[in-house]
Design a protein around this motif. Structure first.
Motif, mmCIF file in Angstrom:
data_model
loop_
_atom_site.group_PDB
_atom_site.id
_atom_site.type_symbol
_atom_site.label_atom_id
_atom_site.label_comp_id
_atom_site.label_asym_id
_atom_site.label_seq_id
_atom_site.Cartn_x
_atom_site.Cartn_y
_atom_site.Cartn_z
ATOM 1 N N ASN A 111 10.812 58.154 29.649
ATOM 2 C CA ASN A 111 11.575 57.564 31.033
ATOM 3 C C ASN A 111 11.888 58.511 31.970
ATOM 4 O O ASN A 111 12.199 59.761 31.698
ATOM 5 C CB ASN A 111 13.075 57.082 29.934
ATOM 6 C CG ASN A 111 13.981 56.583 31.036
ATOM 7 O OD1 ASN A 111 14.410 56.904 32.110
ATOM 8 N ND2 ASN A 111 14.329 55.157 30.656
ATOM 9 N N HIS A 112 11.648 58.025 33.086
ATOM 10 C CA HIS A 112 11.619 58.999 34.111
ATOM 11 C C HIS A 112 13.051 59.626 34.564
ATOM 12 O O HIS A 112 13.231 60.673 34.762
ATOM 13 C CB HIS A 112 11.530 57.938 35.525
ATOM 14 C CG HIS A 112 11.343 58.672 36.699
ATOM 15 N ND1 HIS A 112 10.524 59.506 37.285
ATOM 16 C CD2 HIS A 112 12.602 59.119 37.751
ATOM 17 C CE1 HIS A 112 10.956 60.237 38.581
ATOM 18 N NE2 HIS A 112 12.058 59.762 38.785
ATOM 19 N N LEU A 113 14.302 58.885 34.051
ATOM 20 C CA LEU A 113 15.535 59.418 34.196
ATOM 21 C C LEU A 113 15.754 60.379 33.053
ATOM 22 O O LEU A 113 16.464 61.401 33.261
ATOM 23 C CB LEU A 113 16.710 58.197 34.056
ATOM 24 C CG LEU A 113 16.332 57.108 35.181
ATOM 25 C CD1 LEU A 113 17.579 56.098 34.711
ATOM 26 C CD2 LEU A 113 16.735 57.675 36.602
ATOM 27 N N GLY A 115 13.456 62.338 32.200
ATOM 28 C CA GLY A 115 12.755 63.407 32.804
ATOM 29 C C GLY A 115 13.656 64.192 33.610
ATOM 30 O O GLY A 115 13.833 65.464 33.417
ATOM 31 N N HIS A 116 14.351 63.425 34.457
ATOM 32 C CA HIS A 116 15.414 64.131 35.187
ATOM 33 C C HIS A 116 16.449 65.200 34.800
ATOM 34 O O HIS A 116 16.665 66.275 35.144
ATOM 35 C CB HIS A 116 15.979 63.396 36.228
ATOM 36 C CG HIS A 116 15.241 62.814 37.574
ATOM 37 N ND1 HIS A 116 14.851 63.890 38.547
ATOM 38 C CD2 HIS A 116 14.928 61.578 38.082
ATOM 39 C CE1 HIS A 116 14.236 63.142 39.403
ATOM 40 N NE2 HIS A 116 14.355 61.926 39.266
ATOM 41 N N VAL A 117 16.791 64.393 33.326
ATOM 42 C CA VAL A 117 17.762 65.283 32.680
ATOM 43 C C VAL A 117 17.199 66.533 32.062
ATOM 44 O O VAL A 117 17.507 67.448 32.078
ATOM 45 C CB VAL A 117 18.382 64.285 31.527
ATOM 46 C CG1 VAL A 117 19.315 65.208 30.733
ATOM 47 C CG2 VAL A 117 19.088 63.349 32.029
ATOM 48 N N VAL A 135 21.422 61.711 39.811
ATOM 49 C CA VAL A 135 21.811 61.166 41.179
ATOM 50 C C VAL A 135 20.199 61.298 41.688
ATOM 51 O O VAL A 135 19.822 62.389 42.241
ATOM 52 C CB VAL A 135 22.593 61.915 41.933
ATOM 53 C CG1 VAL A 135 23.948 61.169 41.754
ATOM 54 C CG2 VAL A 135 22.858 63.198 41.630
ATOM 55 N N SER A 136 19.554 60.076 41.937
ATOM 56 C CA SER A 136 18.222 59.973 42.554
ATOM 57 C C SER A 136 18.184 58.902 43.714
ATOM 58 O O SER A 136 19.325 58.385 43.977
ATOM 59 C CB SER A 136 17.140 59.755 41.386
ATOM 60 O OG SER A 136 17.277 58.558 40.986
ATOM 61 N N GLY A 137 17.063 58.539 44.165
ATOM 62 C CA GLY A 137 16.882 57.497 45.135
ATOM 63 C C GLY A 137 17.181 56.207 44.837
ATOM 64 O O GLY A 137 17.686 55.460 45.350
ATOM 65 N N THR A 300 14.154 67.154 42.571
ATOM 66 C CA THR A 300 13.461 65.999 43.055
ATOM 67 C C THR A 300 12.168 65.856 42.175
ATOM 68 O O THR A 300 11.798 66.573 41.298
ATOM 69 C CB THR A 300 12.744 66.233 44.601
ATOM 70 O OG1 THR A 300 12.199 67.620 44.566
ATOM 71 C CG2 THR A 300 13.979 66.331 45.449
ATOM 72 N N ASP A 301 11.515 64.387 42.397
ATOM 73 C CA ASP A 301 10.577 64.356 41.421
ATOM 74 C C ASP A 301 9.284 65.074 41.226
ATOM 75 O O ASP A 301 8.844 65.702 42.136
ATOM 76 C CB ASP A 301 9.699 62.889 41.897
ATOM 77 C CG ASP A 301 10.752 61.513 41.509
ATOM 78 O OD1 ASP A 301 11.832 61.969 40.839
ATOM 79 O OD2 ASP A 301 10.493 60.630 42.169
ATOM 80 N N ASN A 302 9.049 65.493 40.066
ATOM 81 C CA ASN A 302 7.980 66.505 39.653
ATOM 82 C C ASN A 302 7.433 65.965 38.126
ATOM 83 O O ASN A 302 8.088 64.995 37.556
ATOM 84 C CB ASN A 302 8.408 67.931 39.680
ATOM 85 C CG ASN A 302 9.586 68.110 38.617
ATOM 86 O OD1 ASN A 302 9.502 68.315 37.497
ATOM 87 N ND2 ASN A 302 10.788 67.808 38.673
ATOM 88 N N LEU A 304 6.613 68.422 35.711
ATOM 89 C CA LEU A 304 7.224 69.313 34.643
ATOM 90 C C LEU A 304 8.343 68.814 33.923
ATOM 91 O O LEU A 304 8.458 68.994 32.616
ATOM 92 C CB LEU A 304 7.716 70.615 35.479
ATOM 93 C CG LEU A 304 6.661 71.734 35.360
ATOM 94 C CD1 LEU A 304 7.415 73.093 36.265
ATOM 95 C CD2 LEU A 304 6.252 72.216 34.135
ATOM 96 N N MET A 305 9.135 68.156 34.452
ATOM 97 C CA MET A 305 10.392 67.492 33.779
ATOM 98 C C MET A 305 9.794 66.193 33.013
ATOM 99 O O MET A 305 10.272 66.217 31.860
ATOM 100 C CB MET A 305 11.526 66.852 34.881
ATOM 101 C CG MET A 305 10.746 65.582 35.750
ATOM 102 S SD MET A 305 12.259 65.330 36.994
ATOM 103 C CE MET A 305 11.402 63.462 37.378
ATOM 104 N N ILE A 306 8.773 65.720 33.329
ATOM 105 C CA ILE A 306 8.123 64.403 32.428
ATOM 106 C C ILE A 306 7.497 65.256 31.055
ATOM 107 O O ILE A 306 7.699 64.802 30.016
ATOM 108 C CB ILE A 306 6.993 63.701 33.064
ATOM 109 C CG1 ILE A 306 7.806 63.083 34.289
ATOM 110 C CG2 ILE A 306 6.548 62.839 32.321
ATOM 111 C CD1 ILE A 306 8.868 62.013 34.196
HETATM 112 ZN ZN ZN Z 1 13.376 60.643 40.172
#
Ligand code: ZN
Ligand code: KG4
Length: 334
Positions: A111-113, A115-117, A135-137, A300-302, A304-306
């Motif tokens: 899940n992309h979110l 990933g952010h966490v 907090v993203s776009g 910001t999107d990358n 590595l987080m995924i």
């Molecule tokens: Zn994002």
């Protein structure tokens, strides 16, 4: 050693990464499409998918070449399943599926979110349970991550996301896309006490609402212009940015008090904002909690987080079936 490959194509960044937890080895490449969408003031989904298709394979070749690792060394592949743009997600998913099949390695859907966490976990281990402000776009959410690494959503935006509000006001002011960094740049030269813009409230005290703020800023500018006055751009941006940050901090403080959780994460593109980072630092001191915010380039999107989130899935044995599909509306609780 288990080398993980991660792929992110959910929106307007094509990104790939390699991560080996045991040795600390990591490599990351992000190709932004800002140039492509700038003229439209927002993302054009069809153009985004086409650019992902053109860029992803060369980017994968580049990361192996630059990091001097071989495709055959990869032990698992993680890919963003959603939420995001259908065509954009499909490019990443089909490429990841092909790699998984051809290399005979497991596939993990992220899940992309989430990933952010997990961006906050790349350089440090974080004690759980933790409260995360994402907090993203496209999203503004307060979520709890428990010891079993399951997510529970406590609050989210009723209308626009924080980043979307920054982007829309920036566009209204004639600034370039993405608007968050532009607003931040101007705000750094302005006076935040120029005007007190409202903090949106809704029935759930942990939910966010930014549409009233957006309207209020637009009306203020239009009224001043109609009265023949100049709008002090830096002061306006500073006051607007303050209202966004105040709303984020207020709801996060409430969530900390209601949940009693002592670990706090702030993540997503807007968490690259220095005023938000500073205010979250103050909040954590006042509330006596530990704070983790990923470095700017991991907010910001990358990919590595995924990749890091894929490692968490692997540790929990959550494999993705090879027949599984993308889910543009994927939620953190599903
Ligand atoms: Zn994002
Ligand atoms: O997480 P992200 O890269 O992509 C999404 O998943 O949406 O977030 C992009 C958002 C955009 O709205 C952008 O304006 C905002 O993050 N952003 C910022 C800053 N850098 C990016 N907002 C405020 N200050 C920044 N420095």
């Amino acid at each position: 050693m288990s080398l993980f490959l991660g792929i992110e194509t959910s929106c307007d960044e094509t990104a790939v990464a390699l991560l080996e937890q045991e040795s600390g080895f990591m490599a990351s490449l992000v190709s932004s499409q800002t140039d492509l969408h700038q003229a439209y003031g927002g993302i054009v989904p069809e153009l985004a998918s086409r650019r992902h298709l053109e860029i992803l394979i060369p980017l994968l070749e580049e990361i192996f070449r630059k990091s001097q690792r071989k495709r055959e060394e990869v032990r698992a592949v993680a890919v963003t399943r959603g939420p995001g743009l259908v065509g954009a997600l499909l490019v990443g998913m089909e490429t990841a599926r092909a790699l998984s099949l051809s290399l005979g390695i497991p596939l993990f859907g992220v899940n992309h979110l989430a990933g952010h966490v997990y961006a906050a976990f790349i350089e440090k281990e974080i004690s759980l349970p933790a409260l995360a402000l994402i907090v993203s776009g496209g999203h503004t959410e307060l979520v709890l991550l428990n010891e079993a690494e399951e997510f529970k959503c406590l609050g989210s935006t009723r209308d626009d996301a924080a980043g979307e509000t920054l982007d829309k006001i920036a566009r209204f002011l004639g600034l370039s896309y993405p608007g968050g960094p532009e607003i931040e740049r101007l705000a750094s030269k302005g006076d935040p006490s120029y005007r007190a813009f409202p903090v949106g409230e809704s029935e759930n005290p942990l939910d966010f609402s930014f549409s009233g703020l957006k309207t209020s800023v637009i009306y203020h500018v239009q009224n001043r212009q109609q009265a023949g006055h100049q709008v002090p751009l830096a002061d306006l941006c500073a006051s607007f940015q303050k209202a966004v940050v105040d709303a984020l901090v207020l709801k996060t403080r409430r969530a900390l008090r209601l949940s009693g959780v002592k670990n706090l994460i702030a993540c997503g593109g807007v968490a690259a904002n220095s005023t938000l980072r500073k205010e979250m630092g103050l909040l954590s001191e006042q509330e006596g909690v530990r704070l983790w915010i990923p470095p700017h380039d991991l907010c910001t999107d990358n990919a590595l987080m995924i990749t890091r989130a894929g490692i968490a899935s692997a540790q929990q044995g959550k494999f993705l079936s090879l027949s599984a599909d993308i889910d543009p509306n994927l939620t953190l609780e599903s």
